[in-house]
Design an enzyme around this catalytic site. Structure first.
Site, PDB file in Angstrom:
ATOM      1  N   LEU A  51      -2.830  -2.656 -22.502  1.00 46.02           N
ATOM      2  CA  LEU A  51      -2.171  -1.786 -21.520  1.00 46.02           C
ATOM      3  C   LEU A  51      -3.184  -0.889 -20.809  1.00 46.02           C
ATOM      4  CD1 LEU A  51       0.530  -0.724 -20.385  1.00 46.02           C
ATOM      5  CD2 LEU A  51       0.697   0.774 -22.380  1.00 46.02           C
ATOM      6  N   VAL A  52      -4.088  -0.292 -21.577  1.00 50.24           N
ATOM      7  CA  VAL A  52      -5.016   0.671 -20.969  1.00 50.24           C
ATOM      8  C   VAL A  52      -6.092  -0.011 -20.121  1.00 50.24           C
ATOM      9  CG1 VAL A  52      -4.605   2.390 -22.776  1.00 50.24           C
ATOM     10  CG2 VAL A  52      -6.596   0.863 -22.970  1.00 50.24           C
ATOM     11  N   ARG A 103      -6.388  -0.087 -14.684  1.00 48.66           N
ATOM     12  CA  ARG A 103      -7.164   1.090 -14.295  1.00 48.66           C
ATOM     13  C   ARG A 103      -6.463   1.984 -13.309  1.00 48.66           C
ATOM     14  NH1 ARG A 103     -12.673  -2.354 -13.646  1.00 48.66           N
ATOM     15  NH2 ARG A 103     -11.127  -3.795 -12.849  1.00 48.66           N
ATOM     16  N   SER A 108       0.802  -1.223   0.000  1.00 48.59           N
ATOM     17  CA  SER A 108       0.000   0.000   0.000  1.00 48.59           C
ATOM     18  C   SER A 108       0.843   1.286   0.000  1.00 48.59           C
ATOM     19  CB  SER A 108      -0.995  -0.072   1.161  1.00 48.59           C
ATOM     20  OG  SER A 108      -1.445   1.186   1.531  1.00 48.59           O
ATOM     21  N   ARG A 139       3.140   0.543  -6.625  1.00 47.07           N
ATOM     22  CA  ARG A 139       2.299  -0.611  -6.284  1.00 47.07           C
ATOM     23  C   ARG A 139       1.684  -1.208  -7.540  1.00 47.07           C
ATOM     24  NH1 ARG A 139      -3.074  -0.528  -2.368  1.00 47.07           N
ATOM     25  NH2 ARG A 139      -2.935  -2.723  -1.766  1.00 47.07           N
ATOM     26  N   ARG A 149       2.348  -9.191 -16.337  1.00 45.03           N
ATOM     27  CA  ARG A 149       2.769  -9.003 -17.727  1.00 45.03           C
ATOM     28  C   ARG A 149       4.170  -9.515 -18.009  1.00 45.03           C
ATOM     29  NH1 ARG A 149      -2.147  -8.250 -20.187  1.00 45.03           N
ATOM     30  NH2 ARG A 149      -3.259  -6.505 -19.263  1.00 45.03           N
TER      31      ARG A 149
END
Lengths: 230, 230, 230, 230
Positions: free
Chosen positions: A79-80, A83, A57, A161, A170
């Site tokens: 990639l997008v 969020r 965190s 994070r 990925r």
């Protein structure tokens, strides 16, 4: 062409800020004093402790901004989907398409016949795009004929994070090769800038010692060097 | 006591990164070259243009990290409702409570009788907290007797887009006085660090020239100076 | 082909839940009792009040799930940029491509010569895709030759607050025609299901009576009927 | 008093929607047909498969809305830190405080002396609150004297993915007792409504068979029954 990642900027002294924020949770001191009091060695050991404990965190306080060039729209579409990140992408509605810039997958590149067909197709697609624009079709509609592999550019910001989460997903061997290459270059860049925030990162096989995917590749990474080699 | 805000760190050259990201959307160049090519004056004028157009999406690329001290848990409860932000907060489960640190609202402070009752109550609450801990009650349960006004500390990170949203809501005259004071100090700090990202910020009365609240206060801010005065 | 939207499911009695949640903020009652006590007329008038005041936060409690079919990857790439939403998308890595399914922009469709070239290109792209797969290129790489206009399918979930934001941006006359069409069909569907949550929705010209875009189209929508007409 | 959770409403047929969305990713069919074709048994087995594989992304399509009453502001402060969720909370600025409603921790309740001191303190705090309001102090400032344990009410919406994450963190034996109790009641409610979405949920000791916390409690949960018992 192959994608190229460049670290544009980042939170100054991000690692120190993360360590101070984490220390604040368990300390009666104020964050300003904690920040001042943290030398490089304390930052390093404290961040290693947080990572081992899975307490990511506070890693949100350090943020990194990348220029990504030459990524196919196949990969930018993936990639997008992340969020917890910020994206600015070159617009195909407004920016006219120039030279044929299509990302060539290695599997195609290694096969001369397929490579020829692929490159011929990219050229023809661009020709048709131009013909349509000449005939009065708006750029935003003419682009419907460009191949998925067409290259785009983005500016991407993620905090440390989300980057750890991104590298976990990925950099897995089963991820699509192109987004893996972006992730690899991003990890190289942030390790150079803030090594203590990313001393260990990547898929579970490397960081946790075990893969949890039901259809695992069966080839765990043993070291960061292996993960970071092209 | 009154809250104190300190800017711990931030994205280096955040304004330039925002301008380069915004330019990328409409340019055939790559973001690295755009970033290199932007001098301070171009950054300034381009950011003003973006703000006027309401195009705040690229403002996400610049991030700011604050130490906030002496905030009541009344105000911290509101603060952490902002979801596009990162928080690390001093834990009342783990950090033992020391001296009586209770935020005193100005309305109470200005009334000697009420102030006396308030401060006596804060002292007694702390005494009872200590009695309970001495009787074996865990700290995490003993804190149930501490007043809402008890002070806490946080590290807060927000990007410039969320900050504009935060200033819009929390610098309104109808916002709670304490979170307004935090917002005011945050805005002072970011304006000093990156003036071009925050040349104009605050509630709609100031930035849009009109309030949209159904029960408006009827006292619009005319200038940034007025907004930023205590 | 043209995209088709279907409302799959939604929060049962979403409007009533939104109204109860909003009432809770200003009432000493519990939310269960408030929910029970709200008849359709009270729900309707209370939601209209919230919308007028711009208090959309309680609208998050009502959620809507859509099947979207026949959307180009041009439009799906824009759609998934909405972060306060959930997406599941048909995978081009795993699902083999069948018949030539390419979204045809109206500007191309209305021009016989361009339409012929466009459809011929879509057929050839599919042929090349098949040739590459036959030559041993993985599906995930062969798809690099498919046109941007290739159709995809998604399941999309958004709550009523995000939907209002989505309709505000994507029903603007300056939005890309295809995402406007998706938004139009989504708004038709949710208005049928929960009319009181969406009695008024769309771009600022319609809901606020004024456009704030610097390069406005100059043709404001006057009524919901006008907005919802194809 | 002790908190009480009630499921107000939810996505109708949420489990079926999740299964259809997940199937869409790997199927050439459209989501509407997949949704229609899924019987209860197929939904059940498919959701179990997704959970085992850790593929929780489609679980976002099913959303649940709860009324939570009698929660201390200690616990509500923790609860609203969950960002992938929606909250409406009773306002202490607008709703006047009535009877002394303070959450009593079990550790205090079990100790008669401490309990007496605690309840006396709650009464006196309310008396002082009323005195301050009578003296003209605004409610929003008078509440600074109310104890942290003072009860609040919320409406909370989370989707099934976030709920799994919430149960993983907050049903751990080391979580604060009160937020554990809220989580327990929430899990009981969603298991009754949509058992197949929550057949297994909770901390890693139960769902993964191993705790990853560095300072583990050493007492793993063996069964859902054990987890759900008060």
């Amino acid at each position: 062409m192959v994608c190229a990642v460049k670290l544009l900027t980042r939170t100054a002294e991000g690692g120190r800020a993360v360590a101070a924020a984490a220390k604040l949770c368990y300390s009666p001191s104020d964050a300003g004093s904690l920040f001042e009091g943290l030398g490089p060695e304390k930052v390093r050991s404290f961040l290693a402790h947080l990572r081992k404990a899975g307490h990511f965190s506070p890693f949100e306080h350090a943020s990194f901004t990348f220029a990504v060039d030459g990524l196919s729209r196949v990969a930018s579409h993936q990639l997008v989907r992340h969020r917890m990140a910020s994206f600015s992408q070159q617009s195909q509605r407004y920016v006219p398409v120039g030279t044929p810039e299509c990302v060539l997958p290695p599997s195609v590149s290694e096969n001369p016949e397929c490579r020829g067909l692929f490159e011929e197709h990219a050229r023809r697609s661009l020709e048709l795009y131009r013909t349509l624009v000449d005939r009065g079709i708006p750029k935003e509609d003419a682009r419907f004929v460009l191949p998925h592999g067409w290259a785009t550019r983005l500016v991407v910001t993620m905090n440390a994070r989300e980057l750890h989460h991104f590298f976990r997903l990925r950099l897995c061997r089963r991820a699509q090769w192109e987004i893996r290459e972006v992730a690899r270059q991003m990890l190289l860049a942030v390790r150079e800038a803030e090594p203590e925030l990313f001393d260990l990162a990547g898929p579970d096989c490397l960081t946790e010692g075990a893969c949890r995917e039901p259809s695992s590749c069966g080839r765990p990474y043993a070291t960061m060097e292996e993960l970071l080699a092209r």
